[in-house]
Write a protein that holds these residues in place. Structure first.
Motif, PDB file in Angstrom:
ATOM      1  N   GLY B 109     -12.660   0.439  13.426  1.00 52.64           N
ATOM      2  CA  GLY B 109     -12.438  -0.422  12.263  1.00 52.64           C
ATOM      3  C   GLY B 109     -13.762  -0.901  11.690  1.00 52.64           C
ATOM      4  O   GLY B 109     -13.952  -0.955  10.467  1.00 52.64           O
ATOM      5  N   GLN B 112     -15.405   1.912   9.731  1.00 48.47           N
ATOM      6  CA  GLN B 112     -14.785   2.108   8.420  1.00 48.47           C
ATOM      7  C   GLN B 112     -15.456   1.228   7.365  1.00 48.47           C
ATOM      8  O   GLN B 112     -15.507   1.574   6.193  1.00 48.47           O
ATOM      9  N   ASP B 113     -15.953   0.067   7.826  1.00 51.09           N
ATOM     10  CA  ASP B 113     -16.615  -0.841   6.895  1.00 51.09           C
ATOM     11  C   ASP B 113     -18.096  -0.566   6.733  1.00 51.09           C
ATOM     12  O   ASP B 113     -18.762  -1.204   5.911  1.00 51.09           O
ATOM     13  N   THR B 126     -12.342  -2.441   4.370  1.00 49.06           N
ATOM     14  CA  THR B 126     -11.581  -3.685   4.215  1.00 49.06           C
ATOM     15  C   THR B 126     -11.592  -4.116   2.747  1.00 49.06           C
ATOM     16  O   THR B 126     -10.581  -4.573   2.218  1.00 49.06           O
ATOM     17  N   ARG B 129      -9.058  -2.201   0.813  1.00 46.34           N
ATOM     18  CA  ARG B 129      -7.703  -2.590   1.210  1.00 46.34           C
ATOM     19  C   ARG B 129      -7.368  -4.010   0.747  1.00 46.34           C
ATOM     20  O   ARG B 129      -6.277  -4.260   0.239  1.00 46.34           O
ATOM     21  N   PHE B 130      -8.320  -4.927   0.897  1.00 48.91           N
ATOM     22  CA  PHE B 130      -8.102  -6.302   0.428  1.00 48.91           C
ATOM     23  C   PHE B 130      -7.787  -6.289  -1.068  1.00 48.91           C
ATOM     24  O   PHE B 130      -6.846  -6.937  -1.530  1.00 48.91           O
ATOM     25  N   TYR B 133      -4.260  -5.247  -1.789  1.00 52.01           N
ATOM     26  CA  TYR B 133      -3.258  -6.284  -1.516  1.00 52.01           C
ATOM     27  C   TYR B 133      -3.291  -7.405  -2.553  1.00 52.01           C
ATOM     28  O   TYR B 133      -2.345  -8.162  -2.667  1.00 52.01           O
ATOM     29  N   HIS B 134      -4.413  -7.521  -3.244  1.00 47.13           N
ATOM     30  CA  HIS B 134      -4.557  -8.650  -4.165  1.00 47.13           C
ATOM     31  C   HIS B 134      -4.689  -8.208  -5.613  1.00 47.13           C
ATOM     32  O   HIS B 134      -5.111  -8.988  -6.460  1.00 47.13           O
ATOM     33  N   GLU B 188      -3.180  -0.250   9.649  1.00 42.34           N
ATOM     34  CA  GLU B 188      -3.946  -0.780   8.515  1.00 42.34           C
ATOM     35  C   GLU B 188      -4.376   0.315   7.555  1.00 42.34           C
ATOM     36  O   GLU B 188      -4.767   0.021   6.432  1.00 42.34           O
ATOM     37  N   ARG B 192       0.741  -0.240   6.451  1.00 39.04           N
ATOM     38  CA  ARG B 192       0.755  -1.522   5.745  1.00 39.04           C
ATOM     39  C   ARG B 192       0.366  -1.390   4.271  1.00 39.04           C
ATOM     40  O   ARG B 192       1.079  -1.914   3.406  1.00 39.04           O
ATOM     41  N   ILE B 214       8.879  -6.202   9.945  1.00 34.56           N
ATOM     42  CA  ILE B 214       8.496  -7.203   8.949  1.00 34.56           C
ATOM     43  C   ILE B 214       8.946  -6.671   7.590  1.00 34.56           C
ATOM     44  O   ILE B 214       8.818  -5.472   7.313  1.00 34.56           O
ATOM     45  N   ARG B 221       3.499 -14.220  -7.626  1.00 33.04           N
ATOM     46  CA  ARG B 221       2.459 -13.888  -8.604  1.00 33.04           C
ATOM     47  C   ARG B 221       2.308 -12.371  -8.710  1.00 33.04           C
ATOM     48  O   ARG B 221       2.436 -11.668  -7.704  1.00 33.04           O
ATOM     49  N   MET B 227       5.409 -11.165   2.676  1.00 34.01           N
ATOM     50  CA  MET B 227       5.882 -10.637   3.953  1.00 34.01           C
ATOM     51  C   MET B 227       6.856 -11.650   4.528  1.00 34.01           C
ATOM     52  O   MET B 227       6.657 -12.857   4.390  1.00 34.01           O
ATOM     53  N   SER B 228       7.912 -11.188   5.197  1.00 31.34           N
ATOM     54  CA  SER B 228       8.786 -12.135   5.889  1.00 31.34           C
ATOM     55  C   SER B 228       9.327 -11.534   7.182  1.00 31.34           C
ATOM     56  O   SER B 228       9.407 -10.317   7.336  1.00 31.34           O
ATOM     57  N   GLU B 229       9.645 -12.424   8.107  1.00 30.02           N
ATOM     58  CA  GLU B 229      10.163 -12.001   9.408  1.00 30.02           C
ATOM     59  C   GLU B 229      11.623 -11.592   9.240  1.00 30.02           C
ATOM     60  O   GLU B 229      12.311 -12.048   8.321  1.00 30.02           O
TER      61      GLU B 229
END
Lengths: 320, 320
Positions: B109, B112-113, B126, B129-130, B133-134, B188, B192, B214, B221, B227-229
């Protein structure tokens, strides 16, 4: 650090690291009082793990005594990323920590990088680790924001230093020259950064994990590390070392005392003791390091905050 | 993409993704020819793994055919970090890839960065990927350097799109509205990010790994993910889904065909088939996706390179 120099003459027995932690906490406390700082740590907990709860209580106690606000936030793991991002932006929060594991595995590695390096008092972000491996001291080009070093490896280095093992008569970067150090753990948050730091100070480090051993030594360029493959069996690495550092998160992993040579310094940072208790009859044993880790957390908080004020503690680079 | 619209009427049978890969590779090829681009990928291999060797051969073949230079560098794992850093600085290298595992675990990991996000054609850093997600589309504030999306999840989304599953009559961001998608893998680098992308397009995603399930859904937004359980058993998640995506790196993991409802689209991205072969008698089965992944690698290369030239292909944001 005169108060600990006598420990080096101790050839065996259990060492309590409380005085070392107290020394660094007092430094932080004085600095906070002198400049009337109002600093706040937010710690995120997503489980009911008793170990994490206990550790958070000790951290809160220490912080409060030293003038630092410490707020434990119990949250759902699925909300953690958003809550970290909010804390990143919150000017009243100066340090962020997270009790891992959250999801476990690489997703936790991702979360470590969601914490902004500027509030990453645990020093777990890739940025802070990369900078450690490459001898980069600042987060920014203007050199106003200092990097921090992961808490636990930093605590271990400080313990070794305070046990009088560093030969300060040698040039900087060679204080551990000639020393063989074996580290049983090659995690990205403790074992590998620790091995790099010790190699950077001149030691030959045998880094052991479940897949085998890798040697860490000083690289050719200042501040770089050379990794190399080795066929030395794990037992031999444990037998021949001057310092043995253990961090296997399993009560079933116990190094046989017979394997360890007399006078070895054994430092255990696993939650459980990775060596037989009787080792202290022939070696120095540091069974736990948590108190020093907490003092390094406080120190890192101050170091990260130091970019926005001038303090006597940080007008010079700390020795590590 | 008219050429694939008839696949949606196919209710069962094996689907060969070659035409989808060819479509995207042709786009890239035309763009390279049009602007006479000289682009080079460097791929690092640290093992003798036959799977990785084969994959590198196919990638080289495809790249060369499409006008991209591909250089495989066999190196020692202990030297890899330094060699990646050199390639980061080398202006003749436009894309960098690494065949994992190298050390395994979190150290990979970290590596990778080490690949600069600007040459990270696999989209594994990262940062990339960040940003995914945003909903952050650019690497820089000036919006000159575009982000990329991890290759494998991107390939899967493109396959789903080309199978005609996206309802383009609905508003953007709702093309998968009402669809239930189960993804067995929450890594990751694939599971995901893939789940987040599908949720972002309106699907309800059941993300399964060894520790449980999950749910991923659109956040409040724009571009965010909730995400939820959930307590839904794994079997139920597999039974009720419209699309089943499998990526368990073990030949022993096989979903029982009886569990999967008729007409489900089953996409397998593991190296081995995670479902019984007879599933194709009642479902659409995409047994491998590698060719499309390679085409996305080429596409990412062009996307990353596009900050320094203007091309018709990238004057608009790609749909994903």
């Amino acid at each position: 650090m005169e108060e600990y120099k006598d420990i080096v003459h101790q050839k065996k027995g259990k060492v309590d690291v409380t005085p070392i932690a107290t020394f660094y906490r007092n430094e932080v406390k004085q600095c906070i009082e002198k400049d009337s700082l109002k600093l706040k740590i937010v710690a995120f907990l997503t489980t009911n793990d008793q170990g994490a709860l206990d550790y958070s209580k000790w951290t809160k106690l220490a912080c409060n005594k030293d003038g630092i606000e410490f707020e434990l936030r119990k949250v759902e793991r699925v909300d953690l990323e958003d809550l970290i991002l909010e804390a990143n932006k919150d000017d009243s929060v100066h340090g962020i920590m997270v009790y891992y594991p959250v999801f476990g595995g690489m997703l936790d590695g991702y979360l470590q990088d969601v914490v902004t390096p500027e509030k990453d008092i645990e020093g777990l972000s890739t940025r802070n680790r990369f900078n450690l491996y490459h001898n980069i001291r600042y987060l920014d080009d203007k050199q106003t924001k200092k990097c921090v070093i992961p808490c636990t490896p930093l605590a271990i280095v400080k313990i070794i230093e305070n046990l009088g093992i560093y030969d300060k008569s040698l040039p900087l970067g060679e204080h551990l020259k000639g020393k063989v150090i074996t580290v049983v753990n090659r995690s990205e948050i403790v074992g590998r950064p620790l091995s790099a730091m010790l190699a950077n100070d001149g030691a030959l480090v045998h880094s052991i994990d479940i897949n085998g051993t890798i040697l860490f030594q000083k690289g050719k360029r200042e501040g770089t590390i050379k990794m190399s493959e080795t066929d030395v069996p794990k037992e031999e690495s444990i037998q021949k070392c001057d310092i043995l550092i253990l961090g296997v998160p399993s009560p079933n992993y116990k190094v046989n005392s017979d394997l360890v040579k007399e006078g070895t310094i054994v430092i255990n940072f696993a939650g459980c003791l990775n060596v037989e208790e009787d080792i202290q009859s022939k070696c120095i044993l540091v069974p736990t390091i948590g108190k020093v880790t907490i003092s390094m957390l406080e120190r890192n908080l101050l170091r990260l905050y130091s970019h926005s004020f001038t303090s006597t503690l940080y007008t010079q680079q700390p020795s590590k």
